[in-house]
Motif scaffolding. Sequence first.
Motif, PDB file in Angstrom:
ATOM      1  N   SER A 277       0.810  -1.228   0.000  1.00 35.60           N
ATOM      2  CA  SER A 277       0.000   0.000   0.000  1.00 35.60           C
ATOM      3  C   SER A 277       0.837   1.268   0.000  1.00 35.60           C
ATOM      4  O   SER A 277       0.364   2.338  -0.388  1.00 35.60           O
ATOM      5  N   GLY A 278       2.068   1.157   0.483  1.00 30.68           N
ATOM      6  CA  GLY A 278       2.910   2.341   0.607  1.00 30.68           C
ATOM      7  C   GLY A 278       2.687   3.111   1.888  1.00 30.68           C
ATOM      8  O   GLY A 278       3.369   4.106   2.152  1.00 30.68           O
ATOM      9  N   TRP A 279       1.719   2.662   2.712  1.00 35.17           N
ATOM     10  CA  TRP A 279       1.385   3.362   3.959  1.00 35.17           C
ATOM     11  C   TRP A 279       1.376   2.382   5.131  1.00 35.17           C
ATOM     12  O   TRP A 279       1.080   1.210   4.964  1.00 35.17           O
ATOM     13  N   ILE A 280       1.684   2.914   6.332  1.00 32.61           N
ATOM     14  CA  ILE A 280       1.639   2.123   7.566  1.00 32.61           C
ATOM     15  C   ILE A 280       0.835   2.898   8.600  1.00 32.61           C
ATOM     16  O   ILE A 280       1.117   4.068   8.875  1.00 32.61           O
ATOM     17  N   GLU A 281      -0.180   2.242   9.151  1.00 27.51           N
ATOM     18  CA  GLU A 281      -1.007   2.879  10.183  1.00 27.51           C
ATOM     19  C   GLU A 281      -0.232   2.938  11.496  1.00 27.51           C
ATOM     20  O   GLU A 281       0.362   1.948  11.935  1.00 27.51           O
ATOM     21  N   ILE A 282      -0.226   4.092  12.154  1.00 29.69           N
ATOM     22  CA  ILE A 282       0.523   4.237  13.412  1.00 29.69           C
ATOM     23  C   ILE A 282      -0.339   4.644  14.601  1.00 29.69           C
ATOM     24  O   ILE A 282       0.050   4.424  15.744  1.00 29.69           O
ATOM     25  N   LEU A 283      -1.530   5.249  14.355  1.00 25.76           N
ATOM     26  CA  LEU A 283      -2.308   5.698  15.509  1.00 25.76           C
ATOM     27  C   LEU A 283      -3.732   6.042  15.101  1.00 25.76           C
ATOM     28  O   LEU A 283      -4.051   6.183  13.924  1.00 25.76           O
ATOM     29  N   GLY A 284      -4.583   6.169  16.132  1.00 31.24           N
ATOM     30  CA  GLY A 284      -5.936   6.653  15.961  1.00 31.24           C
ATOM     31  C   GLY A 284      -6.115   7.940  16.747  1.00 31.24           C
ATOM     32  O   GLY A 284      -5.448   8.158  17.772  1.00 31.24           O
ATOM     33  N   ALA A 285      -6.998   8.811  16.262  1.00 28.68           N
ATOM     34  CA  ALA A 285      -7.151  10.116  16.910  1.00 28.68           C
ATOM     35  C   ALA A 285      -8.515  10.704  16.580  1.00 28.68           C
ATOM     36  O   ALA A 285      -9.312  10.108  15.856  1.00 28.68           O
ATOM     37  N   GLY A 286      -8.777  11.876  17.118  1.00 26.66           N
ATOM     38  CA  GLY A 286     -10.020  12.569  16.817  1.00 26.66           C
ATOM     39  C   GLY A 286     -10.298  13.678  17.815  1.00 26.66           C
ATOM     40  O   GLY A 286      -9.551  13.878  18.785  1.00 26.66           O
ATOM     41  N   MET A 287     -11.377  14.410  17.558  1.00 24.07           N
ATOM     42  CA  MET A 287     -11.793  15.466  18.473  1.00 24.07           C
ATOM     43  C   MET A 287     -12.588  14.831  19.615  1.00 24.07           C
ATOM     44  O   MET A 287     -13.442  13.962  19.396  1.00 24.07           O
ATOM     45  N   VAL A 288     -12.281  15.232  20.840  1.00 30.21           N
ATOM     46  CA  VAL A 288     -12.927  14.634  22.018  1.00 30.21           C
ATOM     47  C   VAL A 288     -14.443  14.821  21.929  1.00 30.21           C
ATOM     48  O   VAL A 288     -14.937  15.935  21.689  1.00 30.21           O
ATOM     49  N   HIS A 289     -15.162  13.733  22.125  1.00 30.29           N
ATOM     50  CA  HIS A 289     -16.633  13.753  22.030  1.00 30.29           C
ATOM     51  C   HIS A 289     -17.196  14.681  23.120  1.00 30.29           C
ATOM     52  O   HIS A 289     -16.753  14.640  24.269  1.00 30.29           O
ATOM     53  N   PRO A 290     -18.174  15.536  22.774  1.00 27.18           N
ATOM     54  CA  PRO A 290     -18.767  16.435  23.778  1.00 27.18           C
ATOM     55  C   PRO A 290     -19.290  15.689  25.004  1.00 27.18           C
ATOM     56  O   PRO A 290     -19.218  16.213  26.130  1.00 27.18           O
ATOM     57  N   LYS A 291     -19.817  14.459  24.837  1.00 27.09           N
ATOM     58  CA  LYS A 291     -20.305  13.691  25.985  1.00 27.09           C
ATOM     59  C   LYS A 291     -19.179  13.349  26.946  1.00 27.09           C
ATOM     60  O   LYS A 291     -19.381  13.311  28.163  1.00 27.09           O
ATOM     61  N   VAL A 292     -17.997  13.102  26.406  1.00 26.72           N
ATOM     62  CA  VAL A 292     -16.845  12.781  27.248  1.00 26.72           C
ATOM     63  C   VAL A 292     -16.440  14.012  28.065  1.00 26.72           C
ATOM     64  O   VAL A 292     -16.169  13.924  29.269  1.00 26.72           O
ATOM     65  N   LEU A 293     -16.404  15.180  27.414  1.00 25.92           N
ATOM     66  CA  LEU A 293     -16.070  16.414  28.134  1.00 25.92           C
ATOM     67  C   LEU A 293     -17.096  16.697  29.224  1.00 25.92           C
ATOM     68  O   LEU A 293     -16.735  16.997  30.379  1.00 25.92           O
ATOM     69  N   ALA A 294     -18.363  16.579  28.893  1.00 24.09           N
ATOM     70  CA  ALA A 294     -19.423  16.860  29.863  1.00 24.09           C
ATOM     71  C   ALA A 294     -19.377  15.882  31.027  1.00 24.09           C
ATOM     72  O   ALA A 294     -19.590  16.268  32.185  1.00 24.09           O
ATOM     73  N   GLY A 295     -19.077  14.613  30.749  1.00 16.10           N
ATOM     74  CA  GLY A 295     -19.007  13.613  31.812  1.00 16.10           C
ATOM     75  C   GLY A 295     -17.894  13.861  32.802  1.00 16.10           C
ATOM     76  O   GLY A 295     -17.941  13.391  33.940  1.00 16.10           O
ATOM     77  N   CYS A 296     -16.879  14.631  32.382  1.00 21.53           N
ATOM     78  CA  CYS A 296     -15.754  14.949  33.262  1.00 21.53           C
ATOM     79  C   CYS A 296     -15.898  16.342  33.884  1.00 21.53           C
ATOM     80  O   CYS A 296     -14.951  16.840  34.522  1.00 21.53           O
ATOM     81  N   GLY A 297     -17.070  16.976  33.686  1.00 18.65           N
ATOM     82  CA  GLY A 297     -17.307  18.283  34.286  1.00 18.65           C
ATOM     83  C   GLY A 297     -16.742  19.440  33.506  1.00 18.65           C
ATOM     84  O   GLY A 297     -16.534  20.528  34.063  1.00 18.65           O
TER      85      GLY A 297
END
Length: 339
Positions: A277-297
């Motif tokens: 493929s010419g590519w190697i996967e190294i990690l997963g990422a993303g914008m923090v889900h609003p529910k996760v932020l709200a659950g942590c106050g």
Amino acid sequence: MKTKLEAIKNAAMEEIKTINTPAAMEEFRVKYLGKKGELTAILKMMGSLTPEERPIMGQLANEVRSAIDALITEKSADIKNAEKIKKMKEETLDITLPGVKKEIGKLHPINTVLDDMIDIFQSMGFDVVDGPEVETDRYNFELLNVPADHPARDMQDTFYLAENLLLRTQTSATQIRTMEQRKPPIRMICPGRVFRADEVDATHSPVFHQVEGLVVDEGITMCDLKGVLEQFAHEIYGPETKVKFRPSFFPFTEPSVEVDVSCSECGGKGCRVCKGSGWIEILGAGMVHPKVLAGCGIDPEKYSGFAFGIGLDRLTTTRYKISDIRLLFENDKRFLKQF
């Protein structure tokens, strides 16, 4: 008495020739000059002599004592010198012989890559945070927006120790703990071991290593995430490395991406390492889900953030072109000496 004194002197002169140790020398001294020695015994007989004979015999006795003392002093010095020479010969170091090489320990390749990663992220202002390996269901799943029926909760994937106690499957649980304990701005990474019920093969292990990252602040966007991860990839693999972001799905981020880098083995042309493929996967990422932020106050209307999870073992194998992840855990000196 004169004859006896001369006999003692002559006997001492012959006997001392056979002495070659300090212990034997001390026995010799006691035998002839001690309180119960032969010369002392003769001197005790002085009382039986006439007044005229006493001075003559006394002078002769002193001469015999002085002669034996001289013998003892000279012989003691010879013995001491002989022992010194013997010791020097025994302790002689033959510098022509090859030395014995001492094995010196080195950093494990995982530790080397981890140290480099920590340096990279600390240079971008990230803190290093540690978290427990034994976690609760709440931190490992619930607060990460993983629903009860999600496959990640399945007993086949997770090592449960009790009903709500488990070996963490991801270091993301430490992100939750950090958001509960700190107020934004937050910029942290959490390296550590994680556990999943995977079959052991060339690319999987039930124990492996992750480095989770989290940034939470006002105005954080996907552009910030891309900038940080591109900088990280260039630092680890080199400035010529290309980075690709692919849409993906993770319960705790929205939107989510998987990040690939151009194969360092073939330069993106396609080879066995990258499966053409010419590519190697190294990690997963993303914008923090609003529910996760709200659950942590944390107010998701005011703050946003991004998170990423890097497989340290995969990063190590791709960086050093290691074909089998099991080599990282077998402690084979032949393998480790290469690093």
